[in-house]
Write a protein that holds these residues in place. Structure first.
Motif, PDB file in Angstrom:
ATOM      1  N   GLN B 233       1.225  -1.408  -0.148  1.00 10.25           N
ATOM      2  CA  GLN B 233      -0.129  -0.387  -0.240  1.00 10.25           C
ATOM      3  C   GLN B 233       0.902   1.173   0.113  1.00 10.25           C
ATOM      4  O   GLN B 233       0.656   1.854  -0.785  1.00 10.25           O
ATOM      5  CB  GLN B 233      -1.103   0.078   1.187  1.00 10.25           C
ATOM      6  CG  GLN B 233      -2.307   0.034   0.896  1.00 10.25           C
ATOM      7  CD  GLN B 233      -2.675   0.428   2.714  1.00 10.25           C
ATOM      8  OE1 GLN B 233      -1.980   0.784   3.782  1.00 10.25           O
ATOM      9  NE2 GLN B 233      -4.017  -1.000   2.280  1.00 10.25           N
ATOM     10  N   GLU B 236       2.657   1.240  -3.341  1.00  8.17           N
ATOM     11  CA  GLU B 236       1.916   1.519  -4.442  1.00  8.17           C
ATOM     12  C   GLU B 236       1.592   2.788  -4.576  1.00  8.17           C
ATOM     13  O   GLU B 236       0.482   3.811  -5.352  1.00  8.17           O
ATOM     14  CB  GLU B 236       1.446   0.379  -4.851  1.00  8.17           C
ATOM     15  CG  GLU B 236       1.633  -0.660  -5.277  1.00  8.17           C
ATOM     16  CD  GLU B 236       0.590  -1.776  -5.544  1.00  8.17           C
ATOM     17  OE1 GLU B 236      -0.348  -1.213  -5.506  1.00  8.17           O
ATOM     18  OE2 GLU B 236       1.222  -2.549  -6.279  1.00  8.17           O
ATOM     19  N   ASN B 237       1.076   3.283  -3.235  1.00 13.86           N
ATOM     20  CA  ASN B 237      -0.271   4.385  -3.131  1.00 13.86           C
ATOM     21  C   ASN B 237      -0.046   5.685  -1.645  1.00 13.86           C
ATOM     22  O   ASN B 237      -0.405   5.855  -0.691  1.00 13.86           O
ATOM     23  CB  ASN B 237      -1.866   3.986  -2.842  1.00 13.86           C
ATOM     24  CG  ASN B 237      -3.006   4.912  -3.034  1.00 13.86           C
ATOM     25  OD1 ASN B 237      -2.355   6.386  -3.800  1.00 13.86           O
ATOM     26  ND2 ASN B 237      -4.184   5.238  -2.580  1.00 13.86           N
ATOM     27  N   GLN B 239       0.400   8.780   0.514  1.00 11.78           N
ATOM     28  CA  GLN B 239      -0.486   9.548   0.943  1.00 11.78           C
ATOM     29  C   GLN B 239       0.200  11.058   1.000  1.00 11.78           C
ATOM     30  O   GLN B 239      -0.435  11.745   0.786  1.00 11.78           O
ATOM     31  CB  GLN B 239      -0.572   8.978   1.937  1.00 11.78           C
ATOM     32  CG  GLN B 239      -2.273   8.115   1.413  1.00 11.78           C
ATOM     33  CD  GLN B 239      -2.693   8.191   0.839  1.00 11.78           C
ATOM     34  OE1 GLN B 239      -4.046   8.945   0.643  1.00 11.78           O
ATOM     35  NE2 GLN B 239      -2.934   7.218  -0.343  1.00 11.78           N
ATOM     36  N   ARG B 244       6.294  10.205  -0.408  1.00 12.93           N
ATOM     37  CA  ARG B 244       6.601  10.131  -2.146  1.00 12.93           C
ATOM     38  C   ARG B 244       7.499  10.535  -2.632  1.00 12.93           C
ATOM     39  O   ARG B 244       8.355   9.844  -3.959  1.00 12.93           O
ATOM     40  CB  ARG B 244       5.585  11.205  -2.121  1.00 12.93           C
ATOM     41  CG  ARG B 244       4.356  10.892  -3.558  1.00 12.93           C
ATOM     42  CD  ARG B 244       3.284  11.454  -3.631  1.00 12.93           C
ATOM     43  NE  ARG B 244       1.735  11.669  -3.331  1.00 12.93           N
ATOM     44  CZ  ARG B 244       1.356  12.558  -2.450  1.00 12.93           C
ATOM     45  NH1 ARG B 244       1.756  13.629  -2.247  1.00 12.93           N
ATOM     46  NH2 ARG B 244      -0.016  12.618  -2.153  1.00 12.93           N
ATOM     47  N   THR B 255       7.127  -2.478  -7.832  1.00 13.74           N
ATOM     48  CA  THR B 255       5.871  -2.029  -7.282  1.00 13.74           C
ATOM     49  C   THR B 255       5.233  -3.550  -7.105  1.00 13.74           C
ATOM     50  O   THR B 255       4.045  -3.122  -6.701  1.00 13.74           O
ATOM     51  CB  THR B 255       5.037  -1.268  -7.379  1.00 13.74           C
ATOM     52  OG1 THR B 255       5.456  -1.344  -9.404  1.00 13.74           O
ATOM     53  CG2 THR B 255       5.822   0.209  -7.967  1.00 13.74           C
TER      54      THR B 255
END
Ligand SMILES: Nc1ncnc2c1ncn2[C@@H]1O[C@H](COP(=O)(O)OP(=O)(O)OP(=O)(O)O)[C@@H](O)[C@H]1O
Ligand SMILES: [Mg+2]
Lengths: 276, 265
Positions: B233, B236-237, B239, B244, B255
């Motif tokens: 999580q 891949e994503n 927040q 980042r 990934t």
């Protein structure tokens, strides 16, 4: 033994080591090399050096053998120097350990005492101490070490403070080692070597201080020392300069030897640390 | 039962008139046998958290429960005894060992202190530990200075598992190692986890490493926990901007979903 191999590799420490070994041999073998009491009258007074083969360095005002004095003087110089350095380092190390481990007020108080001893010139301290208590070999040793323990104390404390923060001490805590064991096994043995490296320089200073005290007539009167020989010779410096020159040379050679050796030792220890 | 529960943990340093909030209200939990990756830039407080957890540094505020006990309330002999349950591997492969130590003495200390095995069996246990971390048993008599960095880290791992802990904190444990050795050490850690059910708190600024070994990843920034989630999580994503940025710093971060505990290096 690795340390000795390292030491011989640099020329100056090899020379220093050579001088010290020779001196130590002379000191140890003094009763064999020159049997009998060096303070007893051996021949006609003021025999010039290099004239009589049985008294190569001549005799002094009272007819005492100068060479015998130098040989036995090596004993006193080295014995007093080493004893004083040993006492100073042992005492300084204990004080430094206590300050470093205790921290807080104890540390603060001890370090102010160290400051005080560092500010007072060590020779004055020794002079005052001997004049008050009276001259004898143990008093001279204590007097000299009084002026010499502050440096090892300071260095030991710095070592303890720095080693305490190392990861290997943290590791020891993590595995649940008792604090006393950590102090004895992890910190103390690693704090000692740099402090020991100070010893040579302290020995050299102690030998000089002892000579200066004897020169001023504050040495132990029952042993012959280089300082007292120089002082004796001073009265007739013009007619027989050799009486002061020979013990003076012995003193210089010893101190230079100790100094060269200590330089080499410091470099060796630093090098070993760099290799780690 | 939850193995480790950190609540409200805060720590500040006051040094030279500056006040650094090294940790602010950290909440974290760790399950038995789980690896929690702790990511974050330099100075974000990861080591501070690790050191507080190891009771090497006092916390200002907050609580830690470890194996159901109030971990921060322990002290003295009680703490020393329970330290067997939580061990640590340091980043500095040389600094973590007494320069005078031999391999045998490093491994013997925890065995002796905690009486892990009877005295007569300690030598054998040292050999077994060496064998387990992939070193020849003849290494026992070597000085710590005589072995390579990768081998030292294996010794550090052997020392950490000697007391049979349920949690090992690894603070940048592979960061100082060559890439080729790094993979082997990670493999060893994963094997040990599978075999013994040890949980890891794996501190690293390298997300690729964390991705390879972690079940969950938490991200720290300036003393705060900014994001936490499963490893997949998180990568891949992400927040938070911090996460980042950390991901962007790794050029070829795979990934795909983690297959058990496989890692590619
Ligand atoms: N003993 C200390 N005294 C004062 N400030 C400290 C101390 N230890 C850490 N800090 C400060 O606390 C903050 C967090 O430091 P910490 O070592 O925990 O960061 P880190 O995430 O481990 O960084 P790195 O990735 O570089 O290891 C930093 O700002 C640091 O300067
Ligand atoms: Mg860190």
């Amino acid at each position: 033994m690795k340390v000795i191999q390292h030491l011989i590799r640099t020329p100056e420490s090899a020379i220093g080591l050579g001088i010290l070994v020779l001196l130590a041999l002379v000191a140890l073998l003094a009763p064999v090399l020159s049997p009998g009491d060096p303070l007893r009258i051996a021949a006609r007074p003021l025999l010039a050096p290099f004239t009589d083969p049985s008294f190569p360095l001549g005799t002094d005002r009272l007819g005492r053998d100068v060479l015998a004095g130098i040989i036995h003087g090596a004993r006193t110089s080295l014995a007093v120097g080493i004893a004083a350095a040993f006492a100073a380092i042992a005492f300084g190390f204990c004080i430094g350990l206590t300050a470093g481990f205790a921290g807080g007020l104890v540390d603060e108080a001890l370090m102010r005492v160290v400051d005080a001893f560092q500010i007072v010139p060590s020779f004055l301290l020794a002079l005052a101490f001997v004049s008050v208590i009276g001259a004898s070999a143990p008093v001279v040793v204590i007097a000299i070490s009084l002026g010499a323990w502050a440096d090892p104390a300071r260095l030991t404390r710095a070592q303890v403070l720095s080693i305490r923060e190392r990861d290997y001490v943290a590791s020891a805590r993590v595995i649940g080692m008792h604090p006393v064991e950590i102090a004895l096994k992890e910190i103390l043995p690693n704090a000692l070597p740099p402090v020991l490296a100070l010893s040579a320089i302290i020995v050299a200073a102690a030998i000089l201080t002892e000579a200066a005290l004897s020169f001023l007539g504050l040495g132990d009167p029952n042993v012959v020392t280089w300082g007292s020989m120089i002082a004796e010779g001073r009265n007739i410096l013009r007619s027989s300069p050799s009486l002061s020159i020979f013990p003076g040379i012995a003193l210089i050679v010893t101190v230079v030897g100790v100094y060269l050796f200590s330089e080499g030792l410091t470099k060796t220890l630093a090098g070993r640390r760099a290799e780690e | 039962m939850t193995l480790l529960e950190i609540r409200n943990l805060s720590k500040h340093f006051a040094s030279g008139g500056r006040n650094v909030a090294a940790l602010t209200d950290i909440f974290l939990t760790l399950e038995p046998g789980e690896t929690l990756g702790l990511a974050g830039a330099s100075g974000s407080g990861k080591s501070t958290l690790a050191r507080i957890l190891m009771r090497l540094l006092p916390a200002d505020r907050g609580s830690i429960r470890f194996r159901g006990e109030d971990w921060l309330a322990l002290s003295g002999a009680g703490l020393r005894r329970r330290r067997a349950g939580m061990q640590m591997v340091f980043q500095d492969v040389l600094g973590a060992f007494n320069p005078r130590a031999t391999v045998a003495s490093v491994l013997d200390d925890p065995l002796r202190i905690h009486g892990v095995v009877p005295k007569a069996e300690r030598r054998g246990e040292v050999a077994a530990l060496l064998d387990r971390v992939g070193l020849p048993t003849s290494y026992a008599d070597r000085s710590i200075r005589e072995i390579s960095g990768g081998q030292r880290q294996r010794i550090a791992i052997a020392r950490a598992i000697a007391t049979r802990p349920s949690l090992i904190v690894l603070d940048e444990a592979v960061s100082a190692l060559d890439v080729s050795i790094r993979g082997k050490i990670l493999e060893l850690l994963v094997e040990l986890q599978r075999e013994r059910g040890i949980a890891y708190l794996f501190v690293s600024h390298d997300l690729a490493v964390l991705r390879a070994v972690s079940h969950r990843i938490a991200v720290m920034d300036a003393g705060q926990l900014v994001e936490a989630g499963t490893a997949r999580q998180m990568i891949e994503n992400p927040q938070s901007p911090t996460a980042r940025a950390l991901i962007a710093a790794v050029p070829r971060l795979m990934t795909g979903p983690p297959q058990g505990h496989k890692h590619e290096f």
